[in-house]
Scaffold this motif. Structure first.
Motif, PDB file in Angstrom:
ATOM      1  N   VAL A 181       3.672   7.116 -20.746  1.00 16.49           N
ATOM      2  CA  VAL A 181       2.528   6.277 -21.109  1.00 16.49           C
ATOM      3  C   VAL A 181       1.318   6.534 -20.219  1.00 16.49           C
ATOM      4  O   VAL A 181       0.185   6.616 -20.713  1.00 16.49           O
ATOM      5  CB  VAL A 181       2.929   4.786 -21.065  1.00 16.49           C
ATOM      6  CG1 VAL A 181       1.699   3.889 -21.183  1.00 16.49           C
ATOM      7  CG2 VAL A 181       3.915   4.472 -22.181  1.00 16.49           C
ATOM      8  N   ASP A 182       1.520   6.666 -18.932  1.00 18.63           N
ATOM      9  CA  ASP A 182       0.390   6.816 -18.013  1.00 18.63           C
ATOM     10  C   ASP A 182      -0.482   8.011 -18.368  1.00 18.63           C
ATOM     11  O   ASP A 182      -1.707   7.914 -18.401  1.00 18.63           O
ATOM     12  CB  ASP A 182       0.890   6.942 -16.576  1.00 18.63           C
ATOM     13  CG  ASP A 182      -0.264   7.062 -15.580  1.00 18.63           C
ATOM     14  OD1 ASP A 182      -1.046   6.103 -15.459  1.00 18.63           O
ATOM     15  OD2 ASP A 182      -0.397   8.130 -14.946  1.00 18.63           O
ATOM     16  N   CYS A 183       0.150   9.153 -18.661  1.00 22.48           N
ATOM     17  CA  CYS A 183      -0.620  10.350 -19.016  1.00 22.48           C
ATOM     18  C   CYS A 183      -1.345  10.171 -20.342  1.00 22.48           C
ATOM     19  O   CYS A 183      -2.518  10.520 -20.478  1.00 22.48           O
ATOM     20  CB  CYS A 183       0.302  11.566 -19.068  1.00 22.48           C
ATOM     21  SG  CYS A 183       0.082  12.695 -17.670  1.00 22.48           S
ATOM     22  N   PHE A 184      -0.655   9.622 -21.334  1.00 21.96           N
ATOM     23  CA  PHE A 184      -1.287   9.434 -22.635  1.00 21.96           C
ATOM     24  C   PHE A 184      -2.395   8.384 -22.583  1.00 21.96           C
ATOM     25  O   PHE A 184      -3.353   8.443 -23.357  1.00 21.96           O
ATOM     26  CB  PHE A 184      -0.239   9.085 -23.685  1.00 21.96           C
ATOM     27  CG  PHE A 184       0.606  10.266 -24.079  1.00 21.96           C
ATOM     28  CD1 PHE A 184       0.023  11.400 -24.630  1.00 21.96           C
ATOM     29  CD2 PHE A 184       1.978  10.263 -23.886  1.00 21.96           C
ATOM     30  CE1 PHE A 184       0.788  12.507 -24.976  1.00 21.96           C
ATOM     31  CE2 PHE A 184       2.753  11.358 -24.235  1.00 21.96           C
ATOM     32  CZ  PHE A 184       2.154  12.478 -24.775  1.00 21.96           C
ATOM     33  N   ARG A 207       6.373   9.888 -29.122  1.00 22.51           N
ATOM     34  CA  ARG A 207       5.668   9.169 -30.193  1.00 22.51           C
ATOM     35  C   ARG A 207       5.423   7.714 -29.797  1.00 22.51           C
ATOM     36  O   ARG A 207       4.318   7.184 -29.979  1.00 22.51           O
ATOM     37  CB  ARG A 207       6.472   9.248 -31.491  1.00 22.51           C
ATOM     38  CG  ARG A 207       5.901   8.439 -32.644  1.00 22.51           C
ATOM     39  CD  ARG A 207       6.685   8.676 -33.932  1.00 22.51           C
ATOM     40  NE  ARG A 207       8.107   8.452 -33.749  1.00 22.51           N
ATOM     41  CZ  ARG A 207       8.693   7.263 -33.787  1.00 22.51           C
ATOM     42  NH1 ARG A 207       7.968   6.157 -33.990  1.00 22.51           N
ATOM     43  NH2 ARG A 207       9.995   7.156 -33.619  1.00 22.51           N
ATOM     44  N   ARG A 208       6.448   7.092 -29.228  1.00 25.44           N
ATOM     45  CA  ARG A 208       6.310   5.682 -28.835  1.00 25.44           C
ATOM     46  C   ARG A 208       5.311   5.512 -27.687  1.00 25.44           C
ATOM     47  O   ARG A 208       4.560   4.524 -27.643  1.00 25.44           O
ATOM     48  CB  ARG A 208       7.676   5.122 -28.451  1.00 25.44           C
ATOM     49  CG  ARG A 208       8.602   4.946 -29.656  1.00 25.44           C
ATOM     50  CD  ARG A 208       9.871   4.207 -29.272  1.00 25.44           C
ATOM     51  NE  ARG A 208      10.722   4.984 -28.384  1.00 25.44           N
ATOM     52  CZ  ARG A 208      11.639   5.862 -28.787  1.00 25.44           C
ATOM     53  NH1 ARG A 208      11.811   6.096 -30.089  1.00 25.44           N
ATOM     54  NH2 ARG A 208      12.394   6.500 -27.914  1.00 25.44           N
ATOM     55  N   LEU A 215      -2.744   4.862 -30.038  1.00 21.43           N
ATOM     56  CA  LEU A 215      -2.982   5.984 -30.929  1.00 21.43           C
ATOM     57  C   LEU A 215      -2.157   5.837 -32.207  1.00 21.43           C
ATOM     58  O   LEU A 215      -1.033   5.346 -32.186  1.00 21.43           O
ATOM     59  CB  LEU A 215      -2.613   7.299 -30.238  1.00 21.43           C
ATOM     60  CG  LEU A 215      -3.429   7.664 -28.983  1.00 21.43           C
ATOM     61  CD1 LEU A 215      -2.887   8.939 -28.356  1.00 21.43           C
ATOM     62  CD2 LEU A 215      -4.905   7.824 -29.316  1.00 21.43           C
ATOM     63  N   LYS A 216      -2.745   6.250 -33.323  1.00 20.83           N
ATOM     64  CA  LYS A 216      -2.028   6.275 -34.587  1.00 20.83           C
ATOM     65  C   LYS A 216      -1.339   7.619 -34.711  1.00 20.83           C
ATOM     66  O   LYS A 216      -1.994   8.667 -34.707  1.00 20.83           O
ATOM     67  CB  LYS A 216      -2.998   6.067 -35.756  1.00 20.83           C
ATOM     68  CG  LYS A 216      -2.321   6.063 -37.112  1.00 20.83           C
ATOM     69  CD  LYS A 216      -3.332   5.886 -38.241  1.00 20.83           C
ATOM     70  CE  LYS A 216      -2.639   5.928 -39.601  1.00 20.83           C
ATOM     71  NZ  LYS A 216      -3.617   5.790 -40.716  1.00 20.83           N
TER      72      LYS A 216
END
Length: 235
Positions: A181-184, A207-208, A215-216
């Motif tokens: 999550v942190d990178c995304f 994806r999650r 993000l979609k």
């Protein structure tokens, strides 16, 4: 700090144990032998790059001028095919590549991308990309401006700057921290509204993580050797 030191030590170690291999479509890539990990798919380096980043990314983003961020400049293949595909249509490209551990000349000079792409004119552009100074914007052609940043993905701090992101990090098996999550969150912040991210990965956890930062995400047919890949859009 001990954890950070161990990551650096691991990278320094793998740089001493690398080899050039030929992939399924005849194009070459770099293999990190200790990790059993490659810069590109063993099923075909050029095929994978074209499918993931051009067919599912560049071709789906309109506009005569684009800002592209590549997470993992690596061999320069993705930048090269982007230049090739945009020359004919005269799209102005501002291309930023992040790379903490640049590929050395003794390696990139052995890669046969220009030969496999059957366009000798690309050789000078490919060399210019690798020889371009870091941290400086360099015009490779009149319509393709390259900025290479020697930095970790975790240090990305841009905001609403990029139309398209090529997420081409090493796999989560060897660098799981780059798929969390942190990178995304950092990447999503760097994308413009309506911006697109494409990656070869199709892991459910990836994806999650993308969905968690807003993000979609859609699953798409993958390149040779992979059933699926992911494309994400910032609303």
């Amino acid at each position: 700090m001990p954890g950070e030191f161990s990551k650096i030590a691991l990278f320094l170690d793998y740089r001493m144990k690398r080899s050039i291999i030929t992939t399924g479509d005849g194009s070459k890539t770099i293999q990190i032998t200790d990790w059993n990990e490659q810069y590109h798919s063993t099923h075909g380096a050029i095929q994978e790059a074209y499918h993931v980043f051009i067919a599912m990314g560049l071709s789906h983003h309109p506009g005569s001028e684009l800002r592209i961020l590549e997470m993992g400049f690596g061999t320069g293949l993705n930048a090269l095919i982007t230049l090739k595909e945009t020359m004919a249509v005269q799209r102005r490209i501002h291309y930023t590549g992040l790379e903490a551990f640049p590929v050395e000349k003794q390696e990139w000079s052995q890669l046969n991308y220009v030969e496999q792409l059957q366009d000798p004119d690309l050789q000078s552009f490919y060399e210019s990309m690798h020889n371009a100074a870091w941290e400086e914007e360099v015009d490779i052609t009149a319509d393709f401006c390259l900025l290479k940043k020697k930095m970790r993905f975790e240090d990305l701090a841009d905001e609403e700057l990029y139309d398209l992101v090529y997420y081409d990090a090493f796999g989560a098996r060897v660098q799981p921290e780059l798929w969390e999550v942190d990178c995304f969150e950092r990447v999503a912040r760097a994308m413009k509204p309506g911006g697109i991210l494409v990656t070869y990965s199709a892991k459910g956890s990836v994806r999650r993580a993308m969905q968690e930062v807003g993000l979609k995400v859609e699953r798409l047919p993958g390149p040779p050797g992979k059933r699926e890949m992911l494309r994400a859009t910032k609303s």
